[in-house]
Design a protein around this motif. Structure first.
Motif, PDB file in Angstrom:
ATOM      1  N   GLU A 114       0.831  -1.201   0.000  1.00  0.00           N
ATOM      2  CA  GLU A 114       0.000   0.000   0.000  1.00  0.00           C
ATOM      3  C   GLU A 114       0.869   1.257   0.000  1.00  0.00           C
ATOM      4  OE1 GLU A 114      -3.256   0.302   2.657  1.00  0.00           O
ATOM      5  OE2 GLU A 114      -3.894  -1.790   2.416  1.00  0.00           O
ATOM      6  N   TYR A 115       1.986   1.206   0.709  1.00  0.00           N
ATOM      7  CA  TYR A 115       2.917   2.336   0.698  1.00  0.00           C
ATOM      8  C   TYR A 115       3.468   2.556  -0.711  1.00  0.00           C
ATOM      9  CZ  TYR A 115       3.000   2.679   5.811  1.00  0.00           C
ATOM     10  OH  TYR A 115       2.659   2.879   7.132  1.00  0.00           O
ATOM     11  N   VAL A 116       3.716   1.467  -1.419  1.00  0.00           N
ATOM     12  CA  VAL A 116       4.233   1.579  -2.781  1.00  0.00           C
ATOM     13  C   VAL A 116       3.158   2.119  -3.721  1.00  0.00           C
ATOM     14  CG1 VAL A 116       5.221   0.305  -4.722  1.00  0.00           C
ATOM     15  CG2 VAL A 116       5.931  -0.240  -2.385  1.00  0.00           C
ATOM     16  N   VAL A 117       1.922   1.664  -3.561  1.00  0.00           N
ATOM     17  CA  VAL A 117       0.821   2.191  -4.374  1.00  0.00           C
ATOM     18  C   VAL A 117       0.727   3.703  -4.204  1.00  0.00           C
ATOM     19  CG1 VAL A 117      -1.690   2.246  -4.657  1.00  0.00           C
ATOM     20  CG2 VAL A 117      -0.523   0.055  -4.367  1.00  0.00           C
ATOM     21  N   TYR A 118       0.721   4.136  -2.954  1.00  0.00           N
ATOM     22  CA  TYR A 118       0.629   5.577  -2.690  1.00  0.00           C
ATOM     23  C   TYR A 118       1.828   6.308  -3.292  1.00  0.00           C
ATOM     24  CZ  TYR A 118       0.336  10.047  -0.301  1.00  0.00           C
ATOM     25  OH  TYR A 118       0.259  11.400  -0.043  1.00  0.00           O
ATOM     26  N   ALA A 119       3.020   5.736  -3.121  1.00  0.00           N
ATOM     27  CA  ALA A 119       4.230   6.387  -3.619  1.00  0.00           C
ATOM     28  C   ALA A 119       4.199   6.519  -5.138  1.00  0.00           C
ATOM     29  CB  ALA A 119       5.464   5.602  -3.180  1.00  0.00           C
ATOM     30  N   ILE A 120       3.770   5.477  -5.834  1.00  0.00           N
ATOM     31  CA  ILE A 120       3.687   5.553  -7.297  1.00  0.00           C
ATOM     32  C   ILE A 120       2.728   6.667  -7.713  1.00  0.00           C
ATOM     33  CG2 ILE A 120       2.891   4.350  -9.376  1.00  0.00           C
ATOM     34  CD1 ILE A 120       3.911   1.741  -8.103  1.00  0.00           C
ATOM     35  N   ARG A 121       1.567   6.705  -7.103  1.00  0.00           N
ATOM     36  CA  ARG A 121       0.582   7.740  -7.443  1.00  0.00           C
ATOM     37  C   ARG A 121       1.139   9.130  -7.158  1.00  0.00           C
ATOM     38  NH1 ARG A 121      -4.517   4.737  -4.417  1.00  0.00           N
ATOM     39  NH2 ARG A 121      -5.111   3.311  -6.116  1.00  0.00           N
TER      40      ARG A 121
END
Length: 340
Positions: A114-121
């Motif tokens: 989830e941290y990676v999803v947020y970071a990509i966005r």
């Protein structure tokens, strides 16, 4: 952390029988997991915590080139890149960001994803362009888990680069998780045939529009089997543009590039990754200068402080492996992972 040739030979022989089982590309069927194009769920982690975990250089905003997002490996934080990659990119003036996963990436990798999803966005939004995601070891799996279960981030990513990624698990990690003692949640999730690994690879391993560069070493002491492009790090099928490449296919006599080296100071891994993010498509080993094989360290690494920097990183890894609380089994898959 250097592996001896004798020890490596034993590891490779032990892993050889698993290569074919790990190398089969995922088919179109999702095997009871969510359809590949089903919209991803809302993030469970509070937005303030997600935002606090992402750090970028000033030139990542309205960037004039592809921004690199770094994801650390198990037991580590983005500090693992502070004495190598970040210094090299600062010298080049290239924009980059990093994401700090909770608990030194030792907890449930589904939460880390989830941290990676947020970071990509976030990085895509501030940069105004497609980005590159680079991850070491487990740090190569959370981006793929994000791409698999949050399809909205796929058009935001131009390049995926993994250094010794545990894309299909590793039997050597199974050895770190004896049934009596257990191990950390994220280590369970990197064992061969874990539920997390099966879910991440379900349906298809890559996605159209993304270039995948999967870099590995045949003498890696943690991530095996990796004898060739049928090993655990390599990806196949799905529509993405793919390069699976070993350090030794570029520099055949290099038997010193072990697990930590590939993600932090190996000059061949650096050259391949930079080739990927500065050209259309994945890395082309043919573009790596032959002179790279004569270098001991990647750009950015200070030869004077190298031994201390590496020792500090190794100490963090050892401490986390020894002292992190252990659990008896892999965390259950989140409901959104399933087809129902």
């Amino acid at each position: 952390m250097k592996s001896t040739i004798a020890k490596t030979a034993g590891v490779l022989l032990a892993c050889l029988g698993l290569t074919l089982a790990l190398s089969a590309p995922a088919g179109a069927e999702t095997g009871g997991f969510a359809p590949v194009d089903r919209p991803g769920p809302a993030l469970q982690v509070p937005e303030a915590e997600l935002a606090a975990a992402v750090h970028c250089t000033a030139n990542a905003t309205n960037a004039d080139q592809e921004v690199l997002l770094f994801v650390p490996g198990t037991t580590l934080t983005p500090d693992e890149y502070s004495w190598n990659w970040f210094k090299a990119l600062d010298k080049l003036g290239k924009p980059y960001c990093s994401v700090t996963e909770p608990d030194n990436a030792m907890g449930d990798a589904q939460i880390s994803a989830e941290y990676v999803v947020y970071a990509i966005r976030h990085v895509h939004e501030i940069s105004g362009r497609k980005i590159a995601v680079l991850g070491h070891s487990q740090g190569g799996t959370e981006p793929r888990f994000a791409l698999r279960f949050w399809p909205d981030v796929r058009p935001m990513v131009a390049d995926y680069v993994t250094f010794a990624g545990t894309n299909h698990g590793s039997p050597l990690i199974n050895a770190l998780c004896p049934p009596v003692a257990g191990c950390s949640p994220s280590l369970w999730q990197q064992t061969v045939n874990s539920q997390y690994i099966q879910a991440m690879n379900s349906g298809q391993e890559t996605f159209p529009g993304i270039s995948y560069t999967n870099i590995y070493s045949i003498v890696d002491e943690f991530v095996q089997p990796n004898l060739d492009d049928n090993g655990t790090t390599s990806l196949h099928g799905g529509g993405g543009s793919i390069t699976n490449v070993s350090i030794q296919s570029v520099c055949p006599t290099d038997l010193a590039s072990e697990h930590i080296a590939v993600g932090t100071y190996d000059p061949v891994a650096y050259a391949l990754a930079m080739d990927a993010v500065t050209h259309d498509g994945p890395a082309s080993p043919a573009r790596v200068p032959a002179s790279t094989c004569g270098h001991l360290l990647m750009p950015g690494v200070d030869p004077v402080t190298f031994a201390t920097d590496l020792a500090d990183t190794t100490a963090v890894i050892a401490k986390q492996l020894a002292l992190h609380p252990r659990v008896a089994a892999e965390p259950p898959l989140q409901p959104y992972v399933h087809a129902g």
